[in-house]
Design an enzyme around this catalytic site. Sequence first.
Site, PDB file in Angstrom:
ATOM      1  N   TYR A 154       0.849  -1.192   0.000  1.00 36.12           N
ATOM      2  CA  TYR A 154       0.000   0.000   0.000  1.00 36.12           C
ATOM      3  C   TYR A 154       0.885   1.243   0.000  1.00 36.12           C
ATOM      4  O   TYR A 154       1.900   1.297   0.698  1.00 36.12           O
ATOM      5  CB  TYR A 154      -0.893   0.030   1.256  1.00 36.12           C
ATOM      6  CG  TYR A 154      -1.620   1.356   1.396  1.00 36.12           C
ATOM      7  CD1 TYR A 154      -2.848   1.552   0.785  1.00 36.12           C
ATOM      8  CD2 TYR A 154      -1.042   2.422   2.088  1.00 36.12           C
ATOM      9  CE1 TYR A 154      -3.494   2.770   0.866  1.00 36.12           C
ATOM     10  CE2 TYR A 154      -1.684   3.649   2.172  1.00 36.12           C
ATOM     11  CZ  TYR A 154      -2.908   3.818   1.566  1.00 36.12           C
ATOM     12  OH  TYR A 154      -3.538   5.034   1.638  1.00 36.12           O
ATOM     13  N   GLU A 211      -2.955   7.874  -4.098  1.00 42.52           N
ATOM     14  CA  GLU A 211      -2.942   6.556  -3.463  1.00 42.52           C
ATOM     15  C   GLU A 211      -2.718   5.472  -4.506  1.00 42.52           C
ATOM     16  O   GLU A 211      -3.387   5.460  -5.535  1.00 42.52           O
ATOM     17  CB  GLU A 211      -4.291   6.339  -2.750  1.00 42.52           C
ATOM     18  CG  GLU A 211      -4.289   5.150  -1.829  1.00 42.52           C
ATOM     19  CD  GLU A 211      -5.636   4.998  -1.122  1.00 42.52           C
ATOM     20  OE1 GLU A 211      -5.661   5.067   0.108  1.00 42.52           O
ATOM     21  OE2 GLU A 211      -6.652   4.811  -1.808  1.00 42.52           O
TER      22      GLU A 211
END
Length: 389
Positions: free
Chosen positions: A109, A197
């Site tokens: 992530y 992101e």
Amino acid sequence: MKIHEYQAKTLLRGFGVPVPDGRVVFRGDEARDAALQLDTHVWVVKAQIHAGGRGKGGGVKLARSASEAESLARSILGMQLVTHQTGPEGKEVKRVYIEAGVDIARELYLGMVLDRETSRIVVMMSSEGGMEIEEVAASHPEKILKVFVDPAVGLQPFQARLLGFSLGLSSVGIRSLQHMLLALYEAFVKLDCSLLEINPLVVRTNDELIALDAKMTFDDNALFRHKELQALRDLDEEDPLEIQASKYDLSYIKLDGDIGCLVNGAGLAMATMDIIKQVGKEPANFLDVGGGADEAKVTAALQIILSDNVKGIFINIFGGIMKCDTIAKGVVAAAQKVGIGVPLVVRLEGTNVEEGKRILEQSDLNIITAPTMLEGARRIAEAVAAAQS
Ligand code: ADP
Ligand code: MG
């Protein structure tokens, strides 16, 4: 402003971020050709909506042939995709991205946001890629690694390497991460992002990194200097009331209550929401018409509030730069045009307040006036209760 995954990937590719090759299609019959243009034997067909969790919702599918990619694109296009971010009604898919399938060894992530506490951009990474980061943050906060960027010097290579070591990447992986993070940081700053992101950021079987998903949000206040980004706006993905509000330069945020509030100035808007709650009601919105509200603006604001199905409206205006008589004329004209079927309380204070009140009182509209904010909040609560009994 948000954009689609495929748009974000195109922008990031321009900054040197490795992303899979892909083509966007709007119709099923374009899908086969699009798939054949990619140098791959495995395709991933991905619904393009402004919401995450598409994989779990059935909006990301693997295809083993170009014709399978086409049939998947046909079935995804037009579907009402429900994810944890769309709400139960879901979102209609109008674009599909056909992408080369990537071999995946690990899913990491990566997120970049502005941290308000330190006033710095923070780079967050976690070994728990592909999952919802909110869940990781709640159950395993220690698994989220953070580095804060000094704006004077920007993200430093050693910070990227530190993250790579902590994530247990190989030397190839660390070099790849360093390249990737510096490119993403440059994109974040140059494009005035508020969020960037990559989830998942994938480690391939050869240890190189590649961005498999990309989410970018831009600071609306900086959009004026990015014509190229403005062109990426997809109005289909935005709340129609918010689009209407932005046309008239109104700051509008929809809330859950049923008292519509029309206010000038953000501070007064906050205070008005507080006082509505103090009298036991809930605001339906935060709507700030700003300093230079005229009749057109007030009309648009009232129309927006009424389409929210409110039970009552509280107009709370402090006439400083804008004079109370101007706003009163605006309210009367707008109310006549829009036709208000719910109780309306108006509290005016400031320059030309007497003239403003006279205009309201002399109109044949059913407007309740109030001398103070608290009194105004009480009167709208009473009027709504009376209208319902
Ligand atoms: P979302 O976050 O909306 O669910 P993603 O783009 O993250 O959508 O895709 C969901 C999952 O699908 C990823 O975690 C990854 O496992 C897989 N995936 C997505 N794109 C590809 C690709 N190009 N190649 C292989 N797998 C992919
Ligand atoms: Mg994702």
